[in-house]
Design a protein around this motif. Structure first.
Motif, short mmCIF file in Angstrom:
data_model
loop_
_atom_site.label_atom_id
_atom_site.label_comp_id
_atom_site.label_asym_id
_atom_site.label_seq_id
_atom_site.Cartn_x
_atom_site.Cartn_y
_atom_site.Cartn_z
N VAL A 1 0.96 -1.27 -0.09
CA VAL A 1 0.14 -0.05 0.09
C VAL A 1 0.93 1.23 -0.09
O VAL A 1 0.58 2.18 -0.85
CB VAL A 1 -1.06 -0.04 1.16
N GLY A 2 2.05 1.32 0.95
CA GLY A 2 2.91 2.35 0.95
C GLY A 2 3.53 2.54 -0.56
O GLY A 2 3.73 3.78 -0.92
N VAL A 3 3.95 1.47 -1.09
CA VAL A 3 4.68 1.71 -2.47
C VAL A 3 3.64 2.28 -3.37
O VAL A 3 4.06 3.12 -4.39
CB VAL A 3 5.06 0.30 -2.97
N ILE A 4 2.43 1.98 -3.35
CA ILE A 4 1.40 2.49 -4.31
C ILE A 4 1.32 3.89 -4.06
O ILE A 4 1.06 4.66 -5.07
CB ILE A 4 0.16 1.59 -4.43
N LEU A 5 1.18 4.39 -2.77
CA LEU A 5 0.86 5.58 -2.48
C LEU A 5 2.10 6.44 -2.70
O LEU A 5 1.95 7.68 -3.39
CB LEU A 5 0.49 5.73 -0.91
N TYR A 6 3.12 5.92 -2.76
CA TYR A 6 4.55 6.60 -3.04
C TYR A 6 4.46 6.90 -4.59
O TYR A 6 5.03 7.94 -4.96
CB TYR A 6 5.79 5.79 -2.82
N SER A 7 4.19 5.83 -5.39
CA SER A 7 3.97 6.01 -6.97
C SER A 7 2.91 6.98 -7.23
O SER A 7 3.65 7.86 -8.07
CB SER A 7 3.71 4.72 -7.50
N GLU A 8 1.98 7.04 -6.56
CA GLU A 8 0.96 8.28 -6.97
C GLU A 8 1.56 9.68 -6.36
O GLU A 8 1.39 10.46 -7.13
CB GLU A 8 -0.30 7.82 -5.88
#
Length: 309
Positions: free
Chosen positions: A296-303
């Motif tokens: 979830v953190g990695v997805i938020l980081y990409s966003e």
């Protein structure tokens, strides 16, 4: 026109499936060879991968013309590629060593923290600051791995250190590549970069293999005398290692670097599930929650990265 569009969509989906299959396949096969089969030579295994990448890169670029040939223009550029090759070797060897001691699921959980290390190295080496929100998204990335580590039934300290080292080296290569090959005249696409990096990696790994895994050839031949399967496994595994790089290049060409990052997150999750089903390594609910938090953190980081551009 719509037929062309749908054909393009199908071919992209096919490439993504091939990238997923080869990526997860090489990871699981590495684990099987190093942990279950009894082939205890991770440095030699990496050298086999790099040898295959050298030969197959040459065939794909020079013979099959799958990408235009970019020549190395100067000694300085060659030294830069050699430095990248050294970091690349460190990353792959450390990753393979970690697979001797850690389950694939935990290995992937640690590997998901690559954005954290990339952000740290980018700041330290280029003083490149991201928006504050981007750094905030890295908190769940790291917190998830800390939670997963604390509840990992198969935790092994040396394997953990090697895996963290591999993840950091992977991030370092990305940052160094951006710095060293940033000028237009020096930029190389991933296939050409591999064409030059892989032979250098073989030269670097050969003395290390001979020193640290001195009886590897004799041991491999002894294994082959008892069961010829080891030779076929090594050949298939090495070919698959090149196929990972080839499909990565093709998927990037058909989509974008950001799409590749999102697909990579999903691939990590798929690798975790498949490895648990195949190797049946014990996992705790807390560990899976920790890994989910990291994703979830990695997805938020990409966003956050996408919005800050």
């Amino acid at each position: 026109m719509s037929a062309m569009k749908s054909w393009g969509r199908v071919s992209t989906m096919g490439l993504v499936a091939a990238w997923y299959s080869s990526n997860i396949g090489v990871l699981l096969l590495n684990k099987y060879l190093l942990s279950n089969y009894g082939f205890k030579y991770p440095i030699f295994l990496t050298m086999c991968h790099m040898t295959a990448c050298s030969l197959l890169s040459y065939i794909a670029i020079v013979w099959m013309k799958m990408a235009p040939v970019h020549t190395v223009k100067s000694r300085v550029q060659f030294m830069k590629i050699s430095a990248l090759s050294l970091i690349f070797c460190a990353s792959v060897v450390s990753g393979n060593i970690s697979l001797k001691y850690l389950p694939v699921s935990f290995n992937q959980a640690i590997g998901a923290t690559t954005p954290f290390f990339t952000a740290v190295f980018a700041y330290l080496m280029t003083l490149n600051r991201e928006a504050w929100l981007t750094y905030v998204t890295l908190i769940p990335v790291v917190a998830g791995v800390i939670i997963a580590t604390g509840s990992e039934p198969s935790f092994h300290l040396f394997g953990f250190i090697m895996c963290v080292g591999a993840t950091a080296a992977r991030a370092l290569k990305t940052v160094v590549q951006g710095i060293l090959l940033s000028s237009e005249g020096e930029k190389l696409n991933s296939m050409n970069l591999l064409l030059y990096m892989a032979p250098i990696a073989v030269v670097l790994l050969l003395p290390v293999t001979l020193c640290m895994e001195e009886n590897v050839v004799g041991a491999t031949l002894a294994l082959a005398r008892d069961d010829l399967t080891i030779i076929w496994l090594l050949l298939f595994n090495s070919g698959l290692a090149y196929f990972v790089n080839l499909t990565n290049f093709l998927v990037t060409n058909h989509t974008s670097a950001l799409t590749l990052q999102v697909l990579g997150n999903a691939k990590g999750a798929a690798a975790v599930v498949i490895s648990i089903l195949i190797f049946k390594n014990p996992v705790s609910v807390t560990g899976m929650l920790g890994y989910s938090l990291t994703i979830v953190g990695v997805i938020l980081y990409s966003e956050a990265k996408k919005r800050s551009k």
